[in-house]
Write a protein that holds these residues in place. Structure first.
Motif, short mmCIF file in Angstrom:
data_model
loop_
_atom_site.label_atom_id
_atom_site.label_comp_id
_atom_site.label_asym_id
_atom_site.label_seq_id
_atom_site.Cartn_x
_atom_site.Cartn_y
_atom_site.Cartn_z
N THR A 5 0.77 -1.33 -0.04
CA THR A 5 0.04 0.08 -0.02
C THR A 5 0.89 1.19 0.10
O THR A 5 1.71 1.30 0.82
CB THR A 5 -0.85 0.04 1.31
OG1 THR A 5 -1.65 -1.21 1.41
CG2 THR A 5 -2.00 1.16 1.26
N GLN A 6 0.68 2.12 -0.85
CA GLN A 6 1.42 3.42 -0.69
C GLN A 6 0.45 4.77 -0.48
O GLN A 6 -0.78 4.64 -0.84
CB GLN A 6 1.94 3.66 -2.39
CG GLN A 6 2.97 2.70 -2.71
CD GLN A 6 3.81 2.93 -4.01
OE1 GLN A 6 3.56 2.14 -4.97
NE2 GLN A 6 4.44 3.96 -4.09
N SER A 7 1.13 5.65 0.30
CA SER A 7 0.41 6.77 0.63
C SER A 7 1.30 7.92 0.52
O SER A 7 2.64 7.58 0.69
CB SER A 7 -0.03 6.44 1.99
OG SER A 7 0.80 6.27 3.00
N PRO A 8 0.80 9.04 0.13
CA PRO A 8 -0.46 9.44 -0.12
C PRO A 8 -0.74 8.94 -1.73
O PRO A 8 0.50 8.55 -2.44
CB PRO A 8 -0.64 11.07 -0.08
CG PRO A 8 0.83 11.53 -0.27
CD PRO A 8 1.64 10.43 0.34
N GLY A 9 -1.96 8.87 -1.97
CA GLY A 9 -2.07 8.65 -3.47
C GLY A 9 -1.63 9.75 -4.55
O GLY A 9 -0.96 9.19 -5.55
N SER A 22 5.43 6.85 1.24
CA SER A 22 5.11 5.69 2.19
C SER A 22 4.89 4.37 1.35
O SER A 22 4.28 4.67 0.45
CB SER A 22 4.26 6.09 3.15
OG SER A 22 4.18 4.79 3.92
N THR A 101 2.37 6.28 -5.91
CA THR A 101 2.14 7.64 -5.51
C THR A 101 2.42 8.80 -6.63
O THR A 101 3.49 8.71 -7.32
CB THR A 101 2.88 8.06 -4.44
OG1 THR A 101 2.61 7.27 -3.24
CG2 THR A 101 2.82 9.68 -4.06
#
Lengths: 106, 118
Positions: A5-9, A22, A101
């Motif tokens: 999972t990557q953040s933010p988009g 991230s 991201t």
């Protein structure tokens, strides 16, 4: 199967600012097998970081990677105009990629 | 210059077949694991297949049984045979080289477009 999972988009920043991206794994990942790629529109991805923190050949030192276990970070210390792009993390034990991201200009 | 050049993409009907090729140059092809990665328009990257230096092959569930990766070291070439194609296989297909140590994808081709549509 490990899910990334990557953040933010999307990250909206100005040139010269610091970018912090991230990548979180659903289970622990060997740091040896975590990579980051940059992709610009209409281009193939480019390897930036491998082994969680090692820069690939020719990558400027404003790019750095860190992290271990389930949490990894790509940092761009001062954004240059050519750094606005999409960034993907990858766990290459099973070759899976995160969703990406997008770093765009504020 | 280290380079990968894909070819063979095009328009194919659902249920049809297509064979992609990737020509490698500038490095000892036989010494590297090789991969195919695809990207649907506006979407992220999806690993499609891998082949090791010994010819061992790997696939995700989404293409297993339909796609076959192969290599011909004498011709410095990588292939992807795609059968029973579906609309969801529509994407740009990239070949990529795996690093000798640690295996990240360090060299990528420019990609070839595959469109599955009637």
């Amino acid at each position: 199967e490990i899910v990334l999972t990557q953040s933010p988009g999307t990250l909206s920043l100005s040139p010269g600012e610091r970018a912090t991206l991230s990548c979180r794994a659903s289970q622990s990942v060997s740091s040896s097998y975590l990579a980051w790629y940059q992709q610009k529109p209409g281009q193939a991805p480019r390897l930036l970081i491998y082994g969680a923190s090692s820069r690939a050949t020719g990558i400027p030192d404003r790019f750095s990677g860190s992290g271990s276990g389930t949490d990894f970070t790509l940092t761009i210390s001062r954004l240059e105009p050519e750094d606005f792009a999409v960034y993907y993390c990858q766990q290459y034990g099973s070759f899976t990629f995160g969703p990406g991201t997008k770093v765009d200009i504020k | 210059e280290v380079q990968l050049v894909e070819s063979g993409g095009g328009l194919v009907q659902p249920g049809g077949s297509l064979r992609l090729s990737c020509a490698a140059s500038g490095f000892t092809f036989s010494s590297y694991d090789m991969h195919w990665v695809r990207q649907a328009t506006g979407k992220g990257l999806e690993w499609v297949s891998a082949i090791g230096t010994a010819g061992d092959t790997y696939y995700p569930g989404s293409v297993k049984g339909r796609f076959t990766i192969s290599r011909e070291n004498a011709k410095n070439s990588l292939y992807l045979q795609m059968n029973s194609l579906r609309a969801g296989d529509t994407a740009v297909y990239y070949c990529a080289r795996g690093q000798v140590v640690l295996g990240a994808f360090d060299i990528w081709g420019q990609g070839t477009m595959v469109t599955v549509s009637s």
